[in-house]
Design a protein around this motif. Sequence first.
Motif, PDB file in Angstrom:
ATOM      1  N   THR A  85      12.382  26.019  75.457  1.00 47.75           N
ATOM      2  CA  THR A  85      11.617  26.342  74.253  1.00 47.75           C
ATOM      3  C   THR A  85      12.556  26.714  73.105  1.00 47.75           C
ATOM      4  N   GLU A 106      -1.038  25.193  74.473  1.00 51.88           N
ATOM      5  CA  GLU A 106      -0.439  25.291  75.814  1.00 51.88           C
ATOM      6  C   GLU A 106      -1.309  26.158  76.726  1.00 51.88           C
ATOM      7  N   ASP A 138      12.906  31.095  78.492  1.00 54.06           N
ATOM      8  CA  ASP A 138      12.691  29.661  78.535  1.00 54.06           C
ATOM      9  C   ASP A 138      13.616  28.977  77.532  1.00 54.06           C
ATOM     10  N   LEU A 159      -3.998  24.169  78.346  1.00 50.80           N
ATOM     11  CA  LEU A 159      -3.530  23.287  79.417  1.00 50.80           C
ATOM     12  C   LEU A 159      -3.271  24.053  80.707  1.00 50.80           C
ATOM     13  N   VAL A 160      -2.653  25.214  80.582  1.00 53.41           N
ATOM     14  CA  VAL A 160      -2.337  25.977  81.793  1.00 53.41           C
ATOM     15  C   VAL A 160      -3.623  26.516  82.424  1.00 53.41           C
ATOM     16  N   HIS A 172       8.600  15.123  76.701  1.00 54.63           N
ATOM     17  CA  HIS A 172       8.587  16.579  76.624  1.00 54.63           C
ATOM     18  C   HIS A 172       8.933  16.988  75.185  1.00 54.63           C
ATOM     19  N   SER A 173       8.274  18.020  74.691  1.00 54.41           N
ATOM     20  CA  SER A 173       8.449  18.378  73.282  1.00 54.41           C
ATOM     21  C   SER A 173       9.918  18.662  72.944  1.00 54.41           C
TER      22      SER A 173
END
Lengths: 153, 566
Positions: free
Chosen positions: B418, B519, B415, B522-523, B152-153
């Motif tokens: 993030t 992102e 978040d 991807l979503v 995970h980033s």
Amino acid sequence: MTILYATRGGEAARANQDYVIELAMQQGEELVLLYVANVRFLNRTASPTPLDLIEEELEELGAFLLAMVQERSEAQGVKTTSLIRQGSFPAALLDVIEDYSIDTVVLGSPGEESAVTSPELMNHVIRLLQAETQASVLLVREGRAAGDTPPTG
Amino acid sequence: VPVFATLAAMLLALMAPVSRPADAKQSEAQFDDYVITGRLVDNQGQPIPSGTISAHTTPDGGLLGEAESREDGYWTLAIHEAPQGAITISVEKPHFEAAARSIPSQGVRQLAENRIYRLGVLQLERRVGAGFWMATAIFITVLALIAFERMHSTTAALAGLSAIFVSTFVLGNLNADFHIFDFERALTFINWEVIFLVMGMMIIVAIIEETGIFKWTAFQAYRLSGGRSWLLVLILIAITAVASALLDNFTTMLLMTPISLQIGLALGINPLALIIPEVMASNVGGISTLIGTPTNILIGAYADIGFSGFLLNQTIGVLLALLLLSLFVLFYFRAEWAKQSPGLSPKLYQALRDNARIEEPGALWKSGLVFFLVLVGFVIGERFHVPPAVPALLGATALLVWLKPDVHHMIQAVDWTTLVFFIALFIVVGAVQEVGLISLIADGISGLVGESLILAIFVIVFGVGTLSVAIANIPLAASMLPVIEFLSGSIPGGSSKVLYYALSMGAAMGGNGMLVGAEANLVTAGITEQAGMPISFTEFLKIGLPVTYLTLSAGFLWLLLRFVLL
């Protein structure tokens, strides 16, 4: 007698949907359509995700996809029920099979573009259904039966 | 035994006193002191902070005083007693060669008479040591872990941060060459303006997204198009671009994709013909505002570019890019536009309409009003040097007070992973900046482009754009910012901040190149897969690569027109 067809919709699934509607019509059986939404794909992203909202959106999407199939099946005189579930696909199948006394479970064959299952999940699902239910599993591919497994459970 | 021995050595190293420039004895200048001033810069003329400057008597080497250079590289060293004889000024700074300069006897006399002596600029040469290689290896590993999704980033960035501190505080005590930077210095690289702006916007977006405005707008586009799918895709491109510019592209696609799927099915076309252009428009549209992309937030905070700066200098370039994108997708999906819509039954039309309703009209107008005021706050705030994070936080708080949503729910909407990612990333990028890797990159690019602003814009737009296809654009942009700062200062015309805009364009547009490039991609793919319509890697690439280079060309041409030719 009731047939359960789990689908996600999509153009590639249309032929399979037609096959299931035809099957239900010929055998005079009721059809239960199932859409299982799963938000696991959100794990791939790091951005904030309003989980409740996305689940709600996917439920509405699923309801619309199933409504399109249901409209066609009812036009053929097949009594149809649409169900939306969240989370685990095998768990949702088991619940619906029990709740609706399902005799035959129809699934898109793994590997097909719109199939709900991967080959691994399909093997798991078949083993699970054989162990836990009396229902038989029929695989369909491109609008034709791709193989079935006899009920053993 | 070797494990215990290693652990014991590590513990001993941790317990040992750490040599830190920040701890150097400082001499506060008093009115009757003798003061020597100067400035530390690197070979690019950039200021060197936290350098230790000491004054010694010559030849016996007695310490007269010490000082530390500030963020701007300037330093002031105070000597409490009247200087006698020659003085040597020594400078030490990790990752630089130590330097010394003698003050000539005439200078010492001047210091004794005037109580001040200006030594001038001292340039230090970079030293590539173990710390440099450690920081570089850690930085590349973090980028690779994120790019190949091995971690995970946030975890990858935290692992990088931890490795930096292990190098500094454990290995650095065994061998000083491994020292990268101390904790206090590391914290100076965290840009809190970015953290608070992102946090404020997350709360605002979390409230707006629940109102149903995205779905309602998409449905109105469907109605307006009158069943003409080519017209619908153009309207959806416009809506998505605007929504991404004002909110963010991830949320926009999260909420636009399900309704777009339904509309595509209603029209009897492949919904991906609507959705792929939408996600690409969302990646491009965000470029035109400060809050449209995370990279713009980073750039804005670093280069002091406000909301109107992005809007005025980027919007026409974005419109040009969207025009090229539209023309390409109209051509690429031409078979879809030719399909005749079978039309929806009244029942399905009603279902679609119900799905696209405004969920909370009251919350919509309240949040819309507050959001508008936040935008006004961004613009007006620029005139009064109010950081954009302030209107964002005020807006978020106003919505929490006015709408009284479940605060726990709203806090969850922030978040934190993030935000932690940003904090850890700032430190990791700060490490490679500290050891001189960024300077080397800046030197390389500078050597490549010379003094040509046009070439620099070209290299930044297309270079960063191409790298962003495969590398996560947030760490890329964060590490490029000091490079851009150097180039902006050294290339004639660069002070217009055009290279920062080039970075913004490249970083965001490159996200369209591959499915994993952003992102939002991807979503979107995740949601279409839920409807039995997965977006394959190859299918996305076939559209994404041409779109990336078309839009990069549009951005480059616009920046050329705006900053060089006009």
